[in-house]
Write an enzyme that holds these catalytic residues in place. Structure first.
Site, PDB file in Angstrom:
ATOM      1  CB  SER A 186      33.684  39.729  39.557  1.00  0.00           C
ATOM      2  OG  SER A 186      33.497  40.371  38.318  1.00  0.00           O
ATOM      3  CG  HIS A 188      35.332  45.648  25.543  1.00  0.00           C
ATOM      4  ND1 HIS A 188      36.252  46.478  26.154  1.00  0.00           N
ATOM      5  CD2 HIS A 188      34.440  46.462  24.921  1.00  0.00           C
ATOM      6  CE1 HIS A 188      35.944  47.739  25.899  1.00  0.00           C
ATOM      7  NE2 HIS A 188      34.848  47.754  25.153  1.00  0.00           N
TER       8      HIS A 188
HETATM    9  C1  GRF Z   1      34.843  43.675  33.116  1.00  0.00           C
HETATM   10  O1  GRF Z   1      33.747  44.538  33.017  1.00  0.00           O
HETATM   11  C2  GRF Z   1      35.430  43.379  31.757  1.00  0.00           C
HETATM   12  O2  GRF Z   1      34.482  43.429  30.742  1.00  0.00           O
HETATM   13  C3  GRF Z   1      36.443  44.473  31.587  1.00  0.00           C
HETATM   14  O3  GRF Z   1      36.957  44.683  32.880  1.00  0.00           O
HETATM   15  C4  GRF Z   1      35.998  44.313  33.853  1.00  0.00           C
HETATM   16  C5  GRF Z   1      36.640  43.383  34.815  1.00  0.00           C
HETATM   17  O4  GRF Z   1      35.807  43.087  35.903  1.00  0.00           O
HETATM   18  N1  GRF Z   1      37.432  44.090  30.610  1.00  0.00           N
HETATM   19  P1  GRF Z   1      36.318  42.087  37.017  1.00  0.00           P
HETATM   20  O5  GRF Z   1      37.644  42.623  37.523  1.00  0.00           O
HETATM   21  O6  GRF Z   1      36.441  40.733  36.425  1.00  0.00           O
HETATM   22  O7  GRF Z   1      35.268  42.155  38.101  1.00  0.00           O
END
Ligand code: GRF
Length: 185
Positions: free
Chosen positions: A13, A109
């Site tokens: 996402s 993060h």
């Molecule tokens: C996010 O919550 C980010 O903070 C962490 O991994 C997740 C990735 O989400 N590092 P997406 O795949 O971008 O939906």
């Protein structure tokens, strides 16, 4: 116009938020490469929609991290990548990428670092009974979620539903990542 590579392992996402912002000219940038270390990841379907070139690989096909990182770095050199955005890329960046792209790699993060490093930050924070959650964007170095902080945004939540914390956090992530990339470029 700056040239961005996004690294992802799963849902994607944040990749989609960045690609959308580029397409809508909310970012003066282009996603020139999506790097994916899990060949079946959903992010690959998102990339098709945007026509982003993809470098997908399985780390288990390589003897050393330096082998696949060399392939990634060579491709990024060819594409003249300015900024690398890690977005749910579930691997520590190794020596090859750090020596060739260090200072140009950022990560997002889902905690207020330095609290709750690692892959289960939200679940650990909920378990702890945290009341103020947040998102951090930081420079990437050889440590796990340990590089210097660029941006943070907090939100309050008083409950024990980690899915809800993920949902609230992602809304912030998608905004904060775009804002931060804009400032950096
Ligand atoms: C996010 O919550 C980010 O903070 C962490 O991994 C997740 C990735 O989400 N590092 P997406 O795949 O971008 O939906």
């Amino acid at each position: 116009m700056k040239r961005i590579a996004v690294f992802a392992s799963g849902n994607g996402s944040n990749y989609e938020a960045i690609a959308t912002a580029c397409a809508n000219h909310n970012l003066d940038a282009e996603v020139v490469l999506l790097v994916v270390d899990k060949p079946g990841a959903y992010v690959l379907q998102r990339a098709e929609k945007f026509g982003t070139p993809v470098l997908a690989f399985s780390p288990k096909d390589y003897a050393f991290k330096s082998d696949y990182e060399t392939i990634i770095a060579d491709r990024m050199d060819e594409l003249k990548v300015d900024l690398v955005c890690l977005a749910g890329y579930m691997r520590i960046i190794g020596d090859v990428l750090l020596s060739r792209y260090g200072g140009r790699i950022i990560n997002i993060h889902p905690s207020l670092l330095p609290a709750f490093r690692g892959a289960h930050a939200v679940e650990q924070a909920v378990e702890y009974g945290v009341k103020v959650y947040g998102i951090t964007i930081h420079w990437v170095d050889a440590t796990l979620d340990g590089g210097k902080i660029i941006a943070q945004r907090a939100f309050e939540y008083d409950g024990n539903d980690s899915e809800e914390v993920h949902r609230l956090g992602q809304i912030i992530e998608h905004q904060l990542y775009i804002e931060t990339i804009n400032k950096l470029i």
